[in-house]
Design a protein around this motif. Structure first.
Motif, PDB file in Angstrom:
ATOM      1  N   ILE A   5       0.808  -1.193  -0.110  1.00 17.13           N
ATOM      2  CA  ILE A   5      -0.036  -0.150   0.012  1.00 17.13           C
ATOM      3  C   ILE A   5       0.738   1.231  -0.010  1.00 17.13           C
ATOM      4  O   ILE A   5       0.788   2.214  -0.618  1.00 17.13           O
ATOM      5  CB  ILE A   5      -0.904   0.125   1.161  1.00 17.13           C
ATOM      6  CG1 ILE A   5      -2.080  -1.093   1.120  1.00 17.13           C
ATOM      7  CG2 ILE A   5      -1.590   1.308   1.256  1.00 17.13           C
ATOM      8  CD1 ILE A   5      -2.991  -1.422   2.292  1.00 17.13           C
ATOM      9  N   ILE A   6       1.927   1.321   0.927  1.00 14.87           N
ATOM     10  CA  ILE A   6       2.806   2.398   0.952  1.00 14.87           C
ATOM     11  C   ILE A   6       3.575   2.738  -0.461  1.00 14.87           C
ATOM     12  O   ILE A   6       3.578   3.823  -0.823  1.00 14.87           O
ATOM     13  CB  ILE A   6       3.691   2.213   2.134  1.00 14.87           C
ATOM     14  CG1 ILE A   6       3.266   2.353   3.351  1.00 14.87           C
ATOM     15  CG2 ILE A   6       4.822   3.271   1.989  1.00 14.87           C
ATOM     16  CD1 ILE A   6       4.025   1.605   4.442  1.00 14.87           C
ATOM     17  N   THR A   7       3.962   1.707  -1.069  1.00 19.21           N
ATOM     18  CA  THR A   7       4.713   1.893  -2.403  1.00 19.21           C
ATOM     19  C   THR A   7       3.729   2.241  -3.303  1.00 19.21           C
ATOM     20  O   THR A   7       4.073   3.244  -4.228  1.00 19.21           O
ATOM     21  CB  THR A   7       5.153   0.369  -2.690  1.00 19.21           C
ATOM     22  OG1 THR A   7       5.884   0.043  -1.684  1.00 19.21           O
ATOM     23  CG2 THR A   7       6.069   0.522  -4.094  1.00 19.21           C
ATOM     24  N   GLY A   8       2.330   1.525  -3.332  1.00 17.15           N
ATOM     25  CA  GLY A   8       1.259   2.158  -4.376  1.00 17.15           C
ATOM     26  C   GLY A   8       1.204   3.502  -4.312  1.00 17.15           C
ATOM     27  O   GLY A   8       0.904   4.391  -4.989  1.00 17.15           O
ATOM     28  N   VAL A   9       1.002   4.152  -3.114  1.00 18.96           N
ATOM     29  CA  VAL A   9       0.653   5.436  -2.829  1.00 18.96           C
ATOM     30  C   VAL A   9       1.964   6.292  -3.113  1.00 18.96           C
ATOM     31  O   VAL A   9       1.615   7.300  -3.750  1.00 18.96           O
ATOM     32  CB  VAL A   9       0.533   5.955  -1.252  1.00 18.96           C
ATOM     33  CG1 VAL A   9       0.386   7.285  -0.933  1.00 18.96           C
ATOM     34  CG2 VAL A   9      -0.998   5.066  -0.812  1.00 18.96           C
ATOM     35  N   ILE A  10       3.046   6.127  -2.857  1.00 25.28           N
ATOM     36  CA  ILE A  10       4.244   7.050  -3.159  1.00 25.28           C
ATOM     37  C   ILE A  10       4.250   6.889  -4.696  1.00 25.28           C
ATOM     38  O   ILE A  10       4.515   7.579  -5.263  1.00 25.28           O
ATOM     39  CB  ILE A  10       5.596   6.203  -2.452  1.00 25.28           C
ATOM     40  CG1 ILE A  10       5.455   6.475  -1.041  1.00 25.28           C
ATOM     41  CG2 ILE A  10       6.702   6.965  -3.160  1.00 25.28           C
ATOM     42  CD1 ILE A  10       6.513   5.845  -0.111  1.00 25.28           C
ATOM     43  N   ALA A  11       4.270   5.526  -5.444  1.00 23.50           N
ATOM     44  CA  ALA A  11       4.496   5.598  -6.860  1.00 23.50           C
ATOM     45  C   ALA A  11       3.258   6.313  -7.479  1.00 23.50           C
ATOM     46  O   ALA A  11       3.939   7.099  -8.553  1.00 23.50           O
ATOM     47  CB  ALA A  11       4.077   4.185  -7.197  1.00 23.50           C
ATOM     48  N   ALA A  12       2.003   6.411  -7.011  1.00 24.44           N
ATOM     49  CA  ALA A  12       0.776   7.177  -7.710  1.00 24.44           C
ATOM     50  C   ALA A  12       1.274   8.585  -7.532  1.00 24.44           C
ATOM     51  O   ALA A  12       1.006   9.518  -8.347  1.00 24.44           O
ATOM     52  CB  ALA A  12      -0.263   6.781  -6.947  1.00 24.44           C
ATOM     53  N   ALA A  13       1.653   9.105  -6.213  1.00 21.83           N
ATOM     54  CA  ALA A  13       2.008  10.471  -6.010  1.00 21.83           C
ATOM     55  C   ALA A  13       3.167  11.120  -7.068  1.00 21.83           C
ATOM     56  O   ALA A  13       3.278  12.135  -7.371  1.00 21.83           O
ATOM     57  CB  ALA A  13       2.407  10.549  -4.676  1.00 21.83           C
ATOM     58  N   LEU A  14       4.061  10.050  -7.631  1.00 20.33           N
ATOM     59  CA  LEU A  14       5.171  10.401  -8.347  1.00 20.33           C
ATOM     60  C   LEU A  14       4.946  10.441  -9.789  1.00 20.33           C
ATOM     61  O   LEU A  14       4.990  11.108 -10.496  1.00 20.33           O
ATOM     62  CB  LEU A  14       6.417   9.604  -8.053  1.00 20.33           C
ATOM     63  CG  LEU A  14       6.975   9.755  -6.756  1.00 20.33           C
ATOM     64  CD1 LEU A  14       8.098   8.643  -6.359  1.00 20.33           C
ATOM     65  CD2 LEU A  14       7.708  11.328  -6.672  1.00 20.33           C
ATOM     66  N   PHE A  15       3.799   9.365 -10.007  1.00 21.84           N
ATOM     67  CA  PHE A  15       3.511   9.199 -11.430  1.00 21.84           C
ATOM     68  C   PHE A  15       2.449  10.165 -11.855  1.00 21.84           C
ATOM     69  O   PHE A  15       2.283  10.663 -13.118  1.00 21.84           O
ATOM     70  CB  PHE A  15       3.101   7.604 -11.705  1.00 21.84           C
ATOM     71  CG  PHE A  15       2.734   7.235 -12.866  1.00 21.84           C
ATOM     72  CD1 PHE A  15       3.416   7.207 -14.159  1.00 21.84           C
ATOM     73  CD2 PHE A  15       1.378   6.997 -13.195  1.00 21.84           C
ATOM     74  CE1 PHE A  15       3.027   7.010 -15.242  1.00 21.84           C
ATOM     75  CE2 PHE A  15       1.077   6.524 -14.573  1.00 21.84           C
ATOM     76  CZ  PHE A  15       1.800   6.420 -15.542  1.00 21.84           C
ATOM     77  N   ILE A  16       1.322  10.203 -11.407  1.00 25.94           N
ATOM     78  CA  ILE A  16       0.019  10.969 -11.526  1.00 25.94           C
ATOM     79  C   ILE A  16       0.252  12.403 -12.188  1.00 25.94           C
ATOM     80  O   ILE A  16      -0.193  12.926 -13.120  1.00 25.94           O
ATOM     81  CB  ILE A  16      -0.904  11.123 -10.370  1.00 25.94           C
ATOM     82  CG1 ILE A  16      -1.440   9.371 -10.313  1.00 25.94           C
ATOM     83  CG2 ILE A  16      -2.147  11.951 -10.889  1.00 25.94           C
ATOM     84  CD1 ILE A  16      -2.506   9.255  -9.101  1.00 25.94           C
TER      85      ILE A  16
END
Length: 265
Positions: A5-16
């Motif tokens: 979950i943490i990785t997904g949130v960080i990746a989304a914050a950088l990608f979006i």
């Protein structure tokens, strides 16, 4: 799960933000991600991306990834008729390399490099082209892929009894496969209500069903490759999620398909 979950949130914050902004920054990011995905693919085969074939393959990959407008400038600068001619030149160099190293690098390995370059390169190329056409189309693609993936997982976990393809992906079920399609269609309809993206409801439903099926096939292809080479994940760059190819495997199939169907025109 917490790490995932943490990785997904960080990746989304950088990608979006890159997806929203689009343009050159998005194209550059996708090119970098494509190189990482290509590196993961070569690593499975035991080929170093820093080797001569790896470098030539990466150059071919980048030529295939870059947006059409950029590739026209490259072609004009190098005075070639098309990008494909430059890629073909790299193919010739790879084949010559086999002779120079006296078959220490085999024809099969060169074929793997080239198929990998086209598989990863064209997938990301069309992803970039889709963003250039409009943000709403990227949102649609991501919506279909993510809802299919989530729907297949949760429906399969709750109702799954019949294995879909146990030799390739033991946890996937027929019920999950169908559930992923149904959930994707539901979300596509919701998007169409708020922001019409298709010219008709029939077109929307048919395209979503086809894209959902092809996306799941892309996931199975990635699973087949990993099982063949005896690896659990394509990489470790995303803790809890695996590698780049683990996250983009469906997109690499869906986006080129939608372009082929002229859905973005």
């Amino acid at each position: 799960m917490k790490q995932r979950i943490i990785t997904g949130v960080i990746a989304a914050a950088l990608f979006i933000p890159f997806v929203i902004y689009g343009g050159g920054p998005f194209a550059v990011l996708m090119s970098i991600i494509a190189v990482v995905g290509f590196y993961e693919l070569l690593k499975m085969k035991g080929i170093s991306i820093a080797s001569v074939p790896g470098i030539l393959g990466t150059l071919a990959l980048l030529l295939l990834v870059v947006p059409s407008d950029w590739s026209k400038n490259i072609v004009e600068f190098l005075q070639y008729e098309s990008t494909l001619m430059i890629v073909y030149g790299l193919v010739i160099l790879l084949l010559i390399y086999i002779v120079l190293v006296k078959n220490k690098m085999t024809f099969d390995e060169i074929g793997f490099i080239l198929i990998g370059a086209f598989y990863v390169g064209l997938g990301f190329h069309y992803f970039i082209e889709t963003r250039f056409i409009g943000l709403e189309f990227v949102v649609f693609v991501l919506l279909i892929v993510w809802t299919t993936d989530s729907g297949a997982y949760f429906v399969g976990r709750k109702l799954g009894k019949n294995k879909l393809w146990p030799e390739i992906s033991p946890k996937k079920t027929v019920e999950g496969f169908v559930g992923g399609i149904v959930i994707a269609v539901c979300f596509a309809i919701a998007m169409q209500l708020f922001y019409p993206i298709a010219s008709s409801w029939m077109q929307l439903i048919i395209v979503t069903i086809v894209a959902s099926i092809v996306g799941q096939m892309g996931d199975l292809v990635e699973s087949a490759i990993k099982r063949h080479y005896g690896v659990k994940d394509s990489g470790t760059i995303l803790p809890g999620h695996g590698g780049i190819l683990d996250r983009f495997d469906s997109l690499l199939f869906v986006v080129p398909l939608l372009h082929f169907l002229h859905f973005f025109n």
